[in-house]
Write an enzyme that holds these catalytic residues in place. Structure first.
Site, PDB file in Angstrom:
ATOM      1  N   PHE A   6     -23.616 -35.545  13.570  1.00 30.30           N
ATOM      2  CA  PHE A   6     -24.674 -37.307  13.827  1.00 30.30           C
ATOM      3  C   PHE A   6     -23.830 -38.365  13.014  1.00 30.30           C
ATOM      4  O   PHE A   6     -23.274 -37.733  12.541  1.00 30.30           O
ATOM      5  CB  PHE A   6     -24.950 -36.377  13.243  1.00 30.30           C
ATOM      6  CG  PHE A   6     -26.903 -37.090  12.696  1.00 30.30           C
ATOM      7  CD1 PHE A   6     -27.869 -37.388  13.870  1.00 30.30           C
ATOM      8  CD2 PHE A   6     -26.570 -38.709  11.857  1.00 30.30           C
ATOM      9  CE1 PHE A   6     -29.186 -38.342  14.024  1.00 30.30           C
ATOM     10  CE2 PHE A   6     -28.155 -39.556  12.219  1.00 30.30           C
ATOM     11  CZ  PHE A   6     -29.364 -38.953  13.084  1.00 30.30           C
ATOM     12  N   GLU A  50     -28.770 -47.437  26.242  1.00 32.56           N
ATOM     13  CA  GLU A  50     -28.815 -46.440  25.381  1.00 32.56           C
ATOM     14  C   GLU A  50     -27.966 -46.102  24.240  1.00 32.56           C
ATOM     15  O   GLU A  50     -27.400 -46.751  25.594  1.00 32.56           O
ATOM     16  CB  GLU A  50     -29.748 -45.062  25.571  1.00 32.56           C
ATOM     17  CG  GLU A  50     -30.667 -44.830  26.166  1.00 32.56           C
ATOM     18  CD  GLU A  50     -31.171 -44.383  24.904  1.00 32.56           C
ATOM     19  OE1 GLU A  50     -31.140 -44.645  23.513  1.00 32.56           O
ATOM     20  OE2 GLU A  50     -32.365 -43.300  24.361  1.00 32.56           O
ATOM     21  N   ASP A  51     -28.683 -46.696  23.086  1.00 33.00           N
ATOM     22  CA  ASP A  51     -26.785 -45.897  21.908  1.00 33.00           C
ATOM     23  C   ASP A  51     -26.284 -44.969  22.726  1.00 33.00           C
ATOM     24  O   ASP A  51     -25.434 -44.816  22.683  1.00 33.00           O
ATOM     25  CB  ASP A  51     -28.167 -46.202  20.568  1.00 33.00           C
ATOM     26  CG  ASP A  51     -29.254 -45.474  20.386  1.00 33.00           C
ATOM     27  OD1 ASP A  51     -29.871 -44.660  21.142  1.00 33.00           O
ATOM     28  OD2 ASP A  51     -29.706 -45.197  19.092  1.00 33.00           O
ATOM     29  N   ASP A  80     -28.138 -37.758  24.060  1.00 28.89           N
ATOM     30  CA  ASP A  80     -28.348 -36.211  23.353  1.00 28.89           C
ATOM     31  C   ASP A  80     -28.492 -35.256  24.192  1.00 28.89           C
ATOM     32  O   ASP A  80     -27.730 -34.440  24.934  1.00 28.89           O
ATOM     33  CB  ASP A  80     -28.338 -36.482  22.021  1.00 28.89           C
ATOM     34  CG  ASP A  80     -28.810 -35.336  20.932  1.00 28.89           C
ATOM     35  OD1 ASP A  80     -28.256 -34.488  20.595  1.00 28.89           O
ATOM     36  OD2 ASP A  80     -28.929 -35.406  19.476  1.00 28.89           O
ATOM     37  N   ARG A  89     -27.522 -48.506  10.831  1.00 31.57           N
ATOM     38  CA  ARG A  89     -27.731 -50.210  11.908  1.00 31.57           C
ATOM     39  C   ARG A  89     -26.948 -50.869  11.994  1.00 31.57           C
ATOM     40  O   ARG A  89     -26.602 -51.066  13.397  1.00 31.57           O
ATOM     41  CB  ARG A  89     -29.116 -50.073  12.321  1.00 31.57           C
ATOM     42  CG  ARG A  89     -30.523 -49.040  12.432  1.00 31.57           C
ATOM     43  CD  ARG A  89     -31.238 -49.991  13.113  1.00 31.57           C
ATOM     44  NE  ARG A  89     -32.277 -49.197  13.509  1.00 31.57           N
ATOM     45  CZ  ARG A  89     -32.753 -47.681  14.061  1.00 31.57           C
ATOM     46  NH1 ARG A  89     -31.596 -47.375  14.955  1.00 31.57           N
ATOM     47  NH2 ARG A  89     -33.778 -47.091  14.155  1.00 31.57           N
TER      48      ARG A  89
HETATM   49  P1  IMP Z   1     -32.211 -37.294  23.589  1.00 31.09           P
HETATM   50  O1  IMP Z   1     -33.664 -37.441  23.917  1.00 31.09           O
HETATM   51  O2  IMP Z   1     -31.957 -36.078  22.004  1.00 31.09           O
HETATM   52  O3  IMP Z   1     -31.074 -37.492  24.174  1.00 31.09           O
HETATM   53  O4  IMP Z   1     -32.747 -38.015  22.248  1.00 31.09           O
HETATM   54  C1  IMP Z   1     -31.838 -39.530  21.807  1.00 31.09           C
HETATM   55  C2  IMP Z   1     -32.276 -40.189  20.472  1.00 31.09           C
HETATM   56  O5  IMP Z   1     -31.816 -38.958  19.719  1.00 31.09           O
HETATM   57  C3  IMP Z   1     -31.314 -41.399  20.532  1.00 31.09           C
HETATM   58  O6  IMP Z   1     -31.924 -42.567  21.474  1.00 31.09           O
HETATM   59  C4  IMP Z   1     -30.885 -41.232  18.793  1.00 31.09           C
HETATM   60  O7  IMP Z   1     -32.198 -42.067  19.037  1.00 31.09           O
HETATM   61  C5  IMP Z   1     -31.527 -40.381  18.740  1.00 31.09           C
HETATM   62  N1  IMP Z   1     -30.281 -39.314  18.270  1.00 31.09           N
HETATM   63  C6  IMP Z   1     -29.432 -38.351  19.257  1.00 31.09           C
HETATM   64  N2  IMP Z   1     -27.940 -38.654  18.117  1.00 31.09           N
HETATM   65  C7  IMP Z   1     -28.096 -38.547  17.254  1.00 31.09           C
HETATM   66  C8  IMP Z   1     -26.635 -39.351  16.489  1.00 31.09           C
HETATM   67  O8  IMP Z   1     -26.085 -38.764  16.181  1.00 31.09           O
HETATM   68  N3  IMP Z   1     -26.876 -40.276  15.773  1.00 31.09           N
HETATM   69  C9  IMP Z   1     -28.768 -40.950  15.417  1.00 31.09           C
HETATM   70  N4  IMP Z   1     -29.573 -40.769  16.312  1.00 31.09           N
HETATM   71  C10 IMP Z   1     -29.163 -39.877  17.030  1.00 31.09           C
HETATM   72 MG    MG Z   2     -32.649 -44.555  20.566  1.00 28.57          MG
END
Ligand code: IMP
Ligand code: MG
Length: 190
Positions: A163, A109-110, A113, A176
């Site tokens: 963010f 994963e990137d 969150d 990206r």
């Molecule tokens: P989660 O389900 O809230 O953990 O969401 C994770 C996804 O939300 C990541 O794979 C990102 O695509 C997006 N995301 C969460 N935080 C950021 C951020 O700070 N910048 C860009 N994308 C984010």
């Molecule tokens: Mg993602």
């Protein structure tokens, strides 16, 4: 000053971006993660599964730091950021193209969150008969985490609750391609 010497800002030198992690910081850490994974997965049947699109840059660098035989695959999911919705609200848009039975899987994963997307993804992958499933995420933003039990096995950096964009991460599809991770200073000016 003659007009020709005035430095125009570009996408990479955009003054609306504050560098949080430089290209060199990321390179160093990715090399460490690759070494760690290579040590842990010797003699295993490793499949590295990237979650599109955000993980593509990290995955490309990470696999080149893992000196082992491996295969790669990709998934795409639509995640719903609205935390009031259930964690079941994750739709698979693209699935892996190989059976995972008996494989040792690392999901890449990137950023993690809230953890809702990855938690659900792991539930789905958990029913595929893999020998093991672990998580590698470049970034860990622990503060908004809802799924506190989610364990990131290979984490690049813990970051504050801001963010961030770049190195695969986007805002509305943009940024990206930045070689670093940055914070958008003023989200109102694109
Ligand atoms: P989660 O389900 O809230 O953990 O969401 C994770 C996804 O939300 C990541 O794979 C990102 O695509 C997006 N995301 C969460 N935080 C950021 C951020 O700070 N910048 C860009 N994308 C984010
Ligand atoms: Mg993602």
């Amino acid at each position: 000053m003659p007009a020709s010497t005035i430095q125009k800002s570009t996408e990479f030198t955009n003054t609306n971006l504050e560098v949080l992690l430089s290209e060199a910081d990321i390179k160093r850490r990715v090399a460490e993660l690759g070494k760690q994974i290579a040590a842990d997965y010797a003699d295993k049947d490793l499949v590295v599964v990237g979650v599109l699109k955000g993980s593509c840059v990290f995955l490309a660098d990470l696999i080149r730091a893992i000196d082992l035989p491996l295969t790669i695959d990709f998934m795409a999911v639509s995640s719903y950021k609205d935390a009031t919705k259930s964690s079941g609200d994750v739709e698979i848009l693209k699935d892996v193209s190989q059976p995972l039975r008996g494989k040792d899987v690392i999901v890449v994963e990137d950023i993690v969150d809230t953890g809702l997307t990855l938690f659900r993804l792991l539930e789905i992958l958990g029913s595929r008969g893999a020998n093991s499933i672990k998580i590698a995420s470049l970034l860990d933003k622990p503060e908004p985490r809802i799924k506190k039990e989610l364990k990131i096995d290979y984490c690049g950096f813990q970051i504050p609750n801001k963010f961030v964009v770049g190195y695969g991460l986007d805002v509305a599809g943009r940024y990206r391609n930045l070689p670093f991770i940055g914070v958008v200073v003023n989200p109102d000016i694109a």
